[in-house]
Design a protein around this motif. Structure first.
Motif, PDB file in Angstrom:
ATOM      1  N   ARG A   1       4.270   9.966  -7.432  1.00 21.56           N
ATOM      2  CA  ARG A   1       5.677  10.094  -8.005  1.00 21.56           C
ATOM      3  C   ARG A   1       5.170  10.565  -9.239  1.00 21.56           C
ATOM      4  O   ARG A   1       5.216  11.116 -10.172  1.00 21.56           O
ATOM      5  CB  ARG A   1       6.311   9.629  -7.937  1.00 21.56           C
ATOM      6  CG  ARG A   1       7.441   9.676  -7.335  1.00 21.56           C
ATOM      7  CD  ARG A   1       8.208   8.219  -6.645  1.00 21.56           C
ATOM      8  NE  ARG A   1       9.342   8.454  -5.955  1.00 21.56           N
ATOM      9  CZ  ARG A   1       9.561   7.639  -4.707  1.00 21.56           C
ATOM     10  NH1 ARG A   1       9.051   6.282  -5.205  1.00 21.56           N
ATOM     11  NH2 ARG A   1       9.752   7.035  -3.606  1.00 21.56           N
ATOM     12  N   ALA A   2       3.989   9.815 -10.125  1.00 19.89           N
ATOM     13  CA  ALA A   2       3.542  10.115 -11.231  1.00 19.89           C
ATOM     14  C   ALA A   2       2.477  10.863 -12.088  1.00 19.89           C
ATOM     15  O   ALA A   2       1.824  11.383 -11.981  1.00 19.89           O
ATOM     16  CB  ALA A   2       2.233   8.305 -11.370  1.00 19.89           C
ATOM     17  N   GLY A   3       2.298  11.723 -10.074  1.00 17.65           N
ATOM     18  CA  GLY A   3       1.336  12.936 -10.057  1.00 17.65           C
ATOM     19  C   GLY A   3      -0.229  13.092  -9.977  1.00 17.65           C
ATOM     20  O   GLY A   3      -0.637  13.880  -9.790  1.00 17.65           O
TER      21      GLY A   3
ATOM     22  N   ALA B   1       3.685  10.618   8.401  1.00 21.26           N
ATOM     23  CA  ALA B   1       5.343  10.165   8.084  1.00 21.26           C
ATOM     24  C   ALA B   1       5.348   9.877   6.383  1.00 21.26           C
ATOM     25  O   ALA B   1       6.027  11.040   6.185  1.00 21.26           O
ATOM     26  CB  ALA B   1       5.916   9.216   8.899  1.00 21.26           C
ATOM     27  N   LEU B   2       4.199   8.913   5.697  1.00 21.42           N
ATOM     28  CA  LEU B   2       4.014   9.088   4.712  1.00 21.42           C
ATOM     29  C   LEU B   2       3.521  10.605   3.652  1.00 21.42           C
ATOM     30  O   LEU B   2       3.653  10.649   2.732  1.00 21.42           O
ATOM     31  CB  LEU B   2       3.850   7.769   4.222  1.00 21.42           C
ATOM     32  CG  LEU B   2       3.034   7.265   3.073  1.00 21.42           C
ATOM     33  CD1 LEU B   2       4.692   7.309   2.534  1.00 21.42           C
ATOM     34  CD2 LEU B   2       1.623   6.285   2.724  1.00 21.42           C
ATOM     35  N   ALA B   3       2.620  10.791   4.454  1.00 17.34           N
ATOM     36  CA  ALA B   3       2.242  11.708   3.666  1.00 17.34           C
ATOM     37  C   ALA B   3       2.850  13.321   4.052  1.00 17.34           C
ATOM     38  O   ALA B   3       3.812  14.232   2.888  1.00 17.34           O
ATOM     39  CB  ALA B   3       1.128  12.455   4.576  1.00 17.34           C
ATOM     40  N   ALA B   4       4.632  12.892   4.624  1.00 16.02           N
ATOM     41  CA  ALA B   4       5.131  14.279   4.826  1.00 16.02           C
ATOM     42  C   ALA B   4       6.614  13.832   3.555  1.00 16.02           C
ATOM     43  O   ALA B   4       6.788  14.705   2.328  1.00 16.02           O
ATOM     44  CB  ALA B   4       6.127  14.621   6.607  1.00 16.02           C
ATOM     45  N   GLU B   5       6.447  13.065   3.596  1.00 17.55           N
ATOM     46  CA  GLU B   5       7.215  11.992   2.258  1.00 17.55           C
ATOM     47  C   GLU B   5       7.076  12.452   0.748  1.00 17.55           C
ATOM     48  O   GLU B   5       7.623  12.508   0.059  1.00 17.55           O
ATOM     49  CB  GLU B   5       7.592  10.682   2.505  1.00 17.55           C
ATOM     50  CG  GLU B   5       8.628   9.733   1.608  1.00 17.55           C
ATOM     51  CD  GLU B   5       8.958   8.359   1.726  1.00 17.55           C
ATOM     52  OE1 GLU B   5      10.126   7.981   0.800  1.00 17.55           O
ATOM     53  OE2 GLU B   5       8.172   7.967   2.877  1.00 17.55           O
ATOM     54  N   ILE B   6       5.803  12.003   0.822  1.00 16.38           N
ATOM     55  CA  ILE B   6       4.880  12.356  -0.702  1.00 16.38           C
ATOM     56  C   ILE B   6       4.599  14.444  -0.658  1.00 16.38           C
ATOM     57  O   ILE B   6       5.296  14.407  -1.953  1.00 16.38           O
ATOM     58  CB  ILE B   6       3.299  12.237  -0.471  1.00 16.38           C
ATOM     59  CG1 ILE B   6       3.227  10.479  -0.508  1.00 16.38           C
ATOM     60  CG2 ILE B   6       2.424  12.326  -2.005  1.00 16.38           C
ATOM     61  CD1 ILE B   6       2.091   9.422  -0.637  1.00 16.38           C
ATOM     62  N   GLU B   7       4.667  14.657   0.225  1.00 18.00           N
ATOM     63  CA  GLU B   7       5.104  15.777  -0.033  1.00 18.00           C
ATOM     64  C   GLU B   7       5.853  16.606  -0.317  1.00 18.00           C
ATOM     65  O   GLU B   7       6.190  17.816  -1.108  1.00 18.00           O
ATOM     66  CB  GLU B   7       4.912  16.846   1.895  1.00 18.00           C
ATOM     67  CG  GLU B   7       2.706  17.165   1.155  1.00 18.00           C
ATOM     68  CD  GLU B   7       2.365  17.841   2.348  1.00 18.00           C
ATOM     69  OE1 GLU B   7       2.177  19.065   2.474  1.00 18.00           O
ATOM     70  OE2 GLU B   7       2.625  17.650   3.165  1.00 18.00           O
ATOM     71  N   ALA B   8       7.430  15.516   0.279  1.00 16.83           N
ATOM     72  CA  ALA B   8       8.357  16.167   0.267  1.00 16.83           C
ATOM     73  C   ALA B   8       9.382  15.971  -1.358  1.00 16.83           C
ATOM     74  O   ALA B   8       9.935  16.804  -2.009  1.00 16.83           O
ATOM     75  CB  ALA B   8       9.717  15.409   1.281  1.00 16.83           C
ATOM     76  N   ILE B   9       9.074  14.671  -2.361  1.00 12.93           N
ATOM     77  CA  ILE B   9       9.193  14.992  -3.577  1.00 12.93           C
ATOM     78  C   ILE B   9       8.444  15.900  -3.906  1.00 12.93           C
ATOM     79  O   ILE B   9       8.117  15.598  -5.385  1.00 12.93           O
ATOM     80  CB  ILE B   9       9.027  13.503  -3.500  1.00 12.93           C
ATOM     81  CG1 ILE B   9       7.179  13.037  -3.595  1.00 12.93           C
ATOM     82  CG2 ILE B   9       9.447  12.468  -3.083  1.00 12.93           C
ATOM     83  CD1 ILE B   9       6.795  11.348  -4.282  1.00 12.93           C
ATOM     84  N   GLY B  10       7.115  16.592  -3.319  1.00 15.98           N
ATOM     85  CA  GLY B  10       6.634  18.090  -4.397  1.00 15.98           C
ATOM     86  C   GLY B  10       5.402  16.999  -5.653  1.00 15.98           C
ATOM     87  O   GLY B  10       4.545  17.927  -6.524  1.00 15.98           O
TER      88      GLY B  10
ATOM     89  N   GLY C   1       0.655  -1.013  -0.002  1.00 15.42           N
ATOM     90  CA  GLY C   1      -0.302  -0.187   0.208  1.00 15.42           C
ATOM     91  C   GLY C   1       0.447   0.996   0.357  1.00 15.42           C
ATOM     92  O   GLY C   1       0.398   2.373  -0.611  1.00 15.42           O
ATOM     93  N   ARG C   2       1.667   1.303   0.633  1.00 18.70           N
ATOM     94  CA  ARG C   2       2.958   2.379   0.434  1.00 18.70           C
ATOM     95  C   ARG C   2       3.304   2.852  -0.192  1.00 18.70           C
ATOM     96  O   ARG C   2       3.575   3.446  -0.452  1.00 18.70           O
ATOM     97  CB  ARG C   2       3.121   1.865   2.112  1.00 18.70           C
ATOM     98  CG  ARG C   2       4.421   3.332   2.215  1.00 18.70           C
ATOM     99  CD  ARG C   2       6.027   3.098   3.349  1.00 18.70           C
ATOM    100  NE  ARG C   2       6.429   4.480   3.872  1.00 18.70           N
ATOM    101  CZ  ARG C   2       7.553   4.335   3.054  1.00 18.70           C
ATOM    102  NH1 ARG C   2       8.627   3.716   1.797  1.00 18.70           N
ATOM    103  NH2 ARG C   2       8.177   5.810   3.239  1.00 18.70           N
ATOM    104  N   GLU C   3       4.258   2.092  -0.966  1.00 17.24           N
ATOM    105  CA  GLU C   3       4.905   1.723  -2.242  1.00 17.24           C
ATOM    106  C   GLU C   3       3.368   2.158  -3.172  1.00 17.24           C
ATOM    107  O   GLU C   3       4.177   2.912  -4.376  1.00 17.24           O
ATOM    108  CB  GLU C   3       5.868   0.402  -2.550  1.00 17.24           C
ATOM    109  CG  GLU C   3       6.806   0.101  -1.531  1.00 17.24           C
ATOM    110  CD  GLU C   3       7.863   1.095  -1.490  1.00 17.24           C
ATOM    111  OE1 GLU C   3       7.917   1.545  -3.004  1.00 17.24           O
ATOM    112  OE2 GLU C   3       8.288   1.668  -0.004  1.00 17.24           O
ATOM    113  N   THR C   4       2.477   1.784  -3.498  1.00 14.14           N
ATOM    114  CA  THR C   4       1.529   2.024  -4.386  1.00 14.14           C
ATOM    115  C   THR C   4       1.419   3.578  -4.299  1.00 14.14           C
ATOM    116  O   THR C   4       1.451   4.748  -5.421  1.00 14.14           O
ATOM    117  CB  THR C   4      -0.127   1.286  -3.907  1.00 14.14           C
ATOM    118  OG1 THR C   4       0.700   0.327  -4.300  1.00 14.14           O
ATOM    119  CG2 THR C   4      -0.694   1.501  -4.556  1.00 14.14           C
ATOM    120  N   ALA C   5       1.016   3.944  -2.669  1.00 14.69           N
ATOM    121  CA  ALA C   5       0.957   4.969  -2.766  1.00 14.69           C
ATOM    122  C   ALA C   5       1.862   6.271  -3.125  1.00 14.69           C
ATOM    123  O   ALA C   5       1.372   7.446  -4.062  1.00 14.69           O
ATOM    124  CB  ALA C   5       0.768   5.527  -0.976  1.00 14.69           C
ATOM    125  N   LEU C   6       3.092   5.940  -2.536  1.00 15.19           N
ATOM    126  CA  LEU C   6       4.368   7.198  -3.827  1.00 15.19           C
ATOM    127  C   LEU C   6       4.588   6.148  -4.947  1.00 15.19           C
ATOM    128  O   LEU C   6       5.023   7.235  -5.367  1.00 15.19           O
ATOM    129  CB  LEU C   6       6.081   5.555  -3.000  1.00 15.19           C
ATOM    130  CG  LEU C   6       6.000   6.631  -1.820  1.00 15.19           C
ATOM    131  CD1 LEU C   6       7.264   5.594  -0.618  1.00 15.19           C
ATOM    132  CD2 LEU C   6       6.556   7.872  -1.380  1.00 15.19           C
TER     133      LEU C   6
END
Length: 80
Positions: free
Chosen positions: A31-33, A48-57, A22-27
């Motif tokens: 990343r695909a927009g 924590a995952l939400a912060a990581e996603i935001e950090a990648i833009g 699930g985490r890898e799917t969300a990432l």
């Protein structure tokens, strides 16, 4: 380097997003927009995952605590 499909303008709801597949799917989707709603019972890991996603833009994700075994919790999360 991994290739990503173009999911800009799309939105996904990922259950079990706090870890594993699930985490890898969300990432991947982020990343695909795509915009993503993150659903899991572990809110700390979701944040924590939400912060990581935001950090990648990627678009700001929507973490929602819910147990998919509970129809009421899933419905509430979807409504949000």
């Amino acid at each position: 380097m991994q290739e990503y499909r173009d999911f800009r303008g799309k939105f996904g709801i990922v259950t079990g997003a706090a870890s594993g597949i699930g985490r890898e799917t969300a990432l991947y989707l982020a990343r695909a927009g795509a915009g993503v709603a993150l659903m899991d019972i572990d809110m700390k890991l979701l944040e924590a995952l939400a912060a990581e996603i935001e950090a990648i833009g990627a678009p700001r994700p929507l973490p929602q605590q819910a147990d998919v075994a509970s129809d009421a919790q899933v419905q509430s999360a979807i409504e949000k």
